[in-house]
Design a protein around this motif. Structure first.
Motif, PDB file in Angstrom:
ATOM      1  N   SER A 140      48.094 -29.961  -9.086  1.00  0.00           N
ATOM      2  CA  SER A 140      47.284 -29.033  -8.303  1.00  0.00           C
ATOM      3  C   SER A 140      47.663 -27.586  -8.588  1.00  0.00           C
ATOM      4  CB  SER A 140      47.467 -29.306  -6.808  1.00  0.00           C
ATOM      5  OG  SER A 140      46.749 -28.360  -6.033  1.00  0.00           O
ATOM      6  N   ALA A 141      46.643 -26.750  -8.612  1.00  0.00           N
ATOM      7  CA  ALA A 141      46.891 -25.307  -8.643  1.00  0.00           C
ATOM      8  C   ALA A 141      47.509 -24.878  -7.322  1.00  0.00           C
ATOM      9  CB  ALA A 141      45.587 -24.552  -8.878  1.00  0.00           C
ATOM     10  N   SER A 142      48.346 -23.865  -7.388  1.00  0.00           N
ATOM     11  CA  SER A 142      48.902 -23.209  -6.217  1.00  0.00           C
ATOM     12  C   SER A 142      49.046 -21.733  -6.601  1.00  0.00           C
ATOM     13  CB  SER A 142      50.236 -23.853  -5.829  1.00  0.00           C
ATOM     14  OG  SER A 142      50.734 -23.273  -4.647  1.00  0.00           O
ATOM     15  N   ALA A 143      49.820 -20.961  -5.881  1.00  0.00           N
ATOM     16  CA  ALA A 143      49.911 -19.530  -6.193  1.00  0.00           C
ATOM     17  C   ALA A 143      51.260 -18.956  -5.802  1.00  0.00           C
ATOM     18  CB  ALA A 143      48.792 -18.768  -5.484  1.00  0.00           C
ATOM     19  N   ILE A 144      51.695 -17.951  -6.561  1.00  0.00           N
ATOM     20  CA  ILE A 144      52.970 -17.299  -6.257  1.00  0.00           C
ATOM     21  C   ILE A 144      52.849 -16.421  -5.014  1.00  0.00           C
ATOM     22  CG2 ILE A 144      53.715 -17.341  -8.678  1.00  0.00           C
ATOM     23  CD1 ILE A 144      53.135 -14.274  -8.740  1.00  0.00           C
ATOM     24  N   GLY A 145      51.643 -16.304  -4.459  1.00  0.00           N
ATOM     25  CA  GLY A 145      51.462 -15.584  -3.196  1.00  0.00           C
ATOM     26  C   GLY A 145      52.248 -16.204  -2.059  1.00  0.00           C
ATOM     27  N   ALA A 173      36.426 -26.987 -12.893  1.00  0.00           N
ATOM     28  CA  ALA A 173      36.438 -26.948 -14.367  1.00  0.00           C
ATOM     29  C   ALA A 173      35.607 -25.814 -14.942  1.00  0.00           C
ATOM     30  CB  ALA A 173      35.940 -28.278 -14.930  1.00  0.00           C
ATOM     31  N   THR A 174      34.697 -25.233 -14.161  1.00  0.00           N
ATOM     32  CA  THR A 174      33.840 -24.171 -14.694  1.00  0.00           C
ATOM     33  C   THR A 174      34.415 -22.772 -14.444  1.00  0.00           C
ATOM     34  OG1 THR A 174      32.508 -24.191 -12.672  1.00  0.00           O
ATOM     35  CG2 THR A 174      31.757 -25.577 -14.485  1.00  0.00           C
ATOM     36  N   GLY A 175      35.553 -22.684 -13.755  1.00  0.00           N
ATOM     37  CA  GLY A 175      36.217 -21.396 -13.568  1.00  0.00           C
ATOM     38  C   GLY A 175      36.952 -20.973 -14.826  1.00  0.00           C
ATOM     39  N   ILE A 176      37.525 -19.763 -14.828  1.00  0.00           N
ATOM     40  CA  ILE A 176      38.156 -19.255 -16.058  1.00  0.00           C
ATOM     41  C   ILE A 176      39.363 -20.106 -16.465  1.00  0.00           C
ATOM     42  CG2 ILE A 176      37.309 -16.899 -15.794  1.00  0.00           C
ATOM     43  CD1 ILE A 176      40.146 -16.092 -14.914  1.00  0.00           C
ATOM     44  N   ILE A 177      40.124 -20.603 -15.503  1.00  0.00           N
ATOM     45  CA  ILE A 177      41.263 -21.454 -15.832  1.00  0.00           C
ATOM     46  C   ILE A 177      40.774 -22.833 -16.247  1.00  0.00           C
ATOM     47  CG2 ILE A 177      43.388 -22.508 -14.971  1.00  0.00           C
ATOM     48  CD1 ILE A 177      43.614 -20.134 -13.018  1.00  0.00           C
ATOM     49  N   GLY A 178      39.820 -23.367 -15.491  1.00  0.00           N
ATOM     50  CA  GLY A 178      39.280 -24.692 -15.794  1.00  0.00           C
ATOM     51  C   GLY A 178      38.668 -24.784 -17.176  1.00  0.00           C
ATOM     52  N   LEU A 207      48.819 -20.608 -19.552  1.00  0.00           N
ATOM     53  CA  LEU A 207      48.611 -21.274 -18.274  1.00  0.00           C
ATOM     54  C   LEU A 207      47.882 -22.606 -18.459  1.00  0.00           C
ATOM     55  CD1 LEU A 207      48.877 -21.287 -15.215  1.00  0.00           C
ATOM     56  CD2 LEU A 207      46.711 -20.030 -15.093  1.00  0.00           C
ATOM     57  N   SER A 208      46.829 -22.599 -19.256  1.00  0.00           N
ATOM     58  CA  SER A 208      46.087 -23.846 -19.483  1.00  0.00           C
ATOM     59  C   SER A 208      46.972 -24.880 -20.178  1.00  0.00           C
ATOM     60  CB  SER A 208      44.824 -23.577 -20.316  1.00  0.00           C
ATOM     61  OG  SER A 208      45.146 -23.107 -21.606  1.00  0.00           O
ATOM     62  N   CYS A 209      47.797 -24.416 -21.103  1.00  0.00           N
ATOM     63  CA  CYS A 209      48.703 -25.330 -21.803  1.00  0.00           C
ATOM     64  C   CYS A 209      49.747 -25.925 -20.856  1.00  0.00           C
ATOM     65  CB  CYS A 209      49.399 -24.615 -22.957  1.00  0.00           C
ATOM     66  SG  CYS A 209      48.320 -24.275 -24.369  1.00  0.00           S
ATOM     67  N   HIS A 248      43.623 -30.401 -10.242  1.00  0.00           N
ATOM     68  CA  HIS A 248      42.870 -29.935  -9.062  1.00  0.00           C
ATOM     69  C   HIS A 248      42.959 -28.408  -8.955  1.00  0.00           C
ATOM     70  CE1 HIS A 248      41.082 -29.776  -5.211  1.00  0.00           C
ATOM     71  NE2 HIS A 248      42.183 -29.844  -4.478  1.00  0.00           N
ATOM     72  N   LEU A 249      41.859 -27.738  -9.288  1.00  0.00           N
ATOM     73  CA  LEU A 249      41.812 -26.277  -9.291  1.00  0.00           C
ATOM     74  C   LEU A 249      40.859 -25.700  -8.242  1.00  0.00           C
ATOM     75  CD1 LEU A 249      41.331 -25.863 -13.161  1.00  0.00           C
ATOM     76  CD2 LEU A 249      43.505 -25.738 -11.948  1.00  0.00           C
ATOM     77  N   ALA A 250      40.051 -26.555  -7.606  1.00  0.00           N
ATOM     78  CA  ALA A 250      38.934 -26.089  -6.777  1.00  0.00           C
ATOM     79  C   ALA A 250      39.400 -25.249  -5.592  1.00  0.00           C
ATOM     80  CB  ALA A 250      38.122 -27.286  -6.288  1.00  0.00           C
ATOM     81  N   GLY A 251      38.693 -24.157  -5.365  1.00  0.00           N
ATOM     82  CA  GLY A 251      38.962 -23.281  -4.229  1.00  0.00           C
ATOM     83  C   GLY A 251      38.213 -21.972  -4.390  1.00  0.00           C
ATOM     84  N   ALA A 252      37.741 -21.426  -3.293  1.00  0.00           N
ATOM     85  CA  ALA A 252      36.997 -20.161  -3.328  1.00  0.00           C
ATOM     86  C   ALA A 252      37.891 -19.039  -3.832  1.00  0.00           C
ATOM     87  CB  ALA A 252      36.476 -19.827  -1.934  1.00  0.00           C
ATOM     88  N   THR A 253      37.315 -18.139  -4.633  1.00  0.00           N
ATOM     89  CA  THR A 253      38.082 -17.024  -5.184  1.00  0.00           C
ATOM     90  C   THR A 253      38.659 -16.137  -4.077  1.00  0.00           C
ATOM     91  OG1 THR A 253      37.983 -15.056  -6.604  1.00  0.00           O
ATOM     92  CG2 THR A 253      35.988 -15.599  -5.383  1.00  0.00           C
ATOM     93  N   VAL A 254      39.852 -15.589  -4.328  1.00  0.00           N
ATOM     94  CA  VAL A 254      40.438 -14.644  -3.374  1.00  0.00           C
ATOM     95  C   VAL A 254      40.058 -13.214  -3.731  1.00  0.00           C
ATOM     96  CG1 VAL A 254      42.373 -16.164  -2.800  1.00  0.00           C
ATOM     97  CG2 VAL A 254      42.626 -14.494  -4.656  1.00  0.00           C
ATOM     98  N   SER A 255      39.374 -13.039  -4.873  1.00  0.00           N
ATOM     99  CA  SER A 255      38.992 -11.698  -5.334  1.00  0.00           C
ATOM    100  C   SER A 255      37.621 -11.305  -4.790  1.00  0.00           C
ATOM    101  CB  SER A 255      39.001 -11.641  -6.863  1.00  0.00           C
ATOM    102  OG  SER A 255      40.278 -11.938  -7.358  1.00  0.00           O
TER     103      SER A 255
END
Length: 300
Positions: free
Chosen positions: A113-118, A8-13, A207-209, A68-75
């Motif tokens: 849950s968050a996922s990615a187009i990767g 929740a404290t990330g930019i999306i959260g 995205l948040s919406c 569910h957004l938790a995960g270490a940044t890929v950047s």
């Protein structure tokens, strides 16, 4: 309604929390930092430590859905050790949530849950929707495949499972956009490689919406979290420059140069995924930022 948010404290959260408060939705959130624990009428924090398989199970009290957004940044540079962290942070946190819900009485009806187009293969010609049956061969595709698989574990508990595959998030509060803006402001911006690779972008507000919309309408399955009009890297770079009234005078930055600087992480700049937003639109979601120009004007 009450939603439990991880990350929740990330930019999306942070944006999702803002949307929830605008809609009078109460929020519980999980944090790995005891110093960040806050309690208010609409916003309550609980401690967890996925690395140590530890969670305050009171976080699930009264909760209807989990985002569910938790995960270490890929950047961050992908050393062999950090690649393990990128993967384990997603797997361990998900497994801890599943294990906890198995052992308690709860009212959780849905997990988004968050996922990615990767996940989608690198391609200049394909146009990917959620029904595409195949994965890329990159490290990111490996991570997303493993991540989506463990998220499926919630369905074994009778919980509705939804996944949002996130594209390039445009925000003025972090992420890729501020890093792209810096060199352009100083007159040294340029496209990467051929500049023809597709960038499936989305404004942070949309995205948040979408996350909240999926919860409110109990939508299940996979949804691409991208705006309707992907652009090439060259178009994106030029649009940023135009918005800032800055010229682009340098030649494109060669792939080999960025590989030397960033290592394996350079694929974030050069992989091409042109991704469809049609499915979420067919479910009635209306994008506020449909075109890149309006999104950049709002953010910059």
């Amino acid at each position: 309604m009450k939603i439990l948010i991880t990350g929740a404290t990330g930019i999306i959260g942070q944006e999702i929390v803002k949307r929830c408060h605008e809609l009078d939705i109460a929020v519980n959130y999980l944090t790995t930092s005891k110093s960040k624990i806050e309690i208010s009428e609409k916003y309550q924090a609980f401690y967890w430590s996925p690395n140590n398989n530890d969670i305050d199970e009171q976080c699930f009290s009264g909760v209807d859905a989990i985002i569910h957004l938790a995960g270490a940044t890929v950047s961050k540079r992908w050393t062999p050790e950090y690649k393990k962290e990128i993967l384990s942070s997603r797997i361990d946190s998900t497994n801890l949530l599943v294990k906890s819900l198995k052992s308690i009485d709860h009212n959780v009806k849905q997990v988004v849950s968050a996922s990615a187009i990767g996940l989608y293969p690198d391609s200049l010609i394909n146009f990917y929707d959620e029904n595409y049956n195949g994965n890329g061969d990159s490290f990111l595709a490996e991570v997303v495949t493993a991540w989506e698989t463990v998220v499926g574990g919630f369905s074994e508990l009778g919980i509705l499972v939804s996944k949002v595959r996130i594209g390039l998030v445009l925000s003025n509060n972090g992420g890729a956009l501020p890093q792209m803006v810096k060199p352009i402001k100083f007159g040294v911006g340029a496209a990467f490689g051929s500049g023809q690779q597709w960038q499936s972008w989305i404004h942070i507000e949309d995205l948040s919406c979408i996350f909240v919309y999926v919860v409110q309408h109990r939508l299940d399955g996979v949804y691409n979290g991208v705006a309707p009009n992907p652009v090439t890297n060259k178009e994106l770079t030029q649009s940023i420059a135009n918005t800032l009234n800055k010229p682009l005078i340098l030649p494109n930055i060669p792939k080999i140069f960025m590989k030397l600087i960033l290592g394996e992480m350079h694929v974030l700049l050069f992989e091409s995924q042109r991704v469809s937003s049609k499915k979420i639109e067919e479910q009635g979601y209306y994008f506020k930022f449909y075109q890149l120009k309006s999104a950049l004007k709002d953010l910059l």
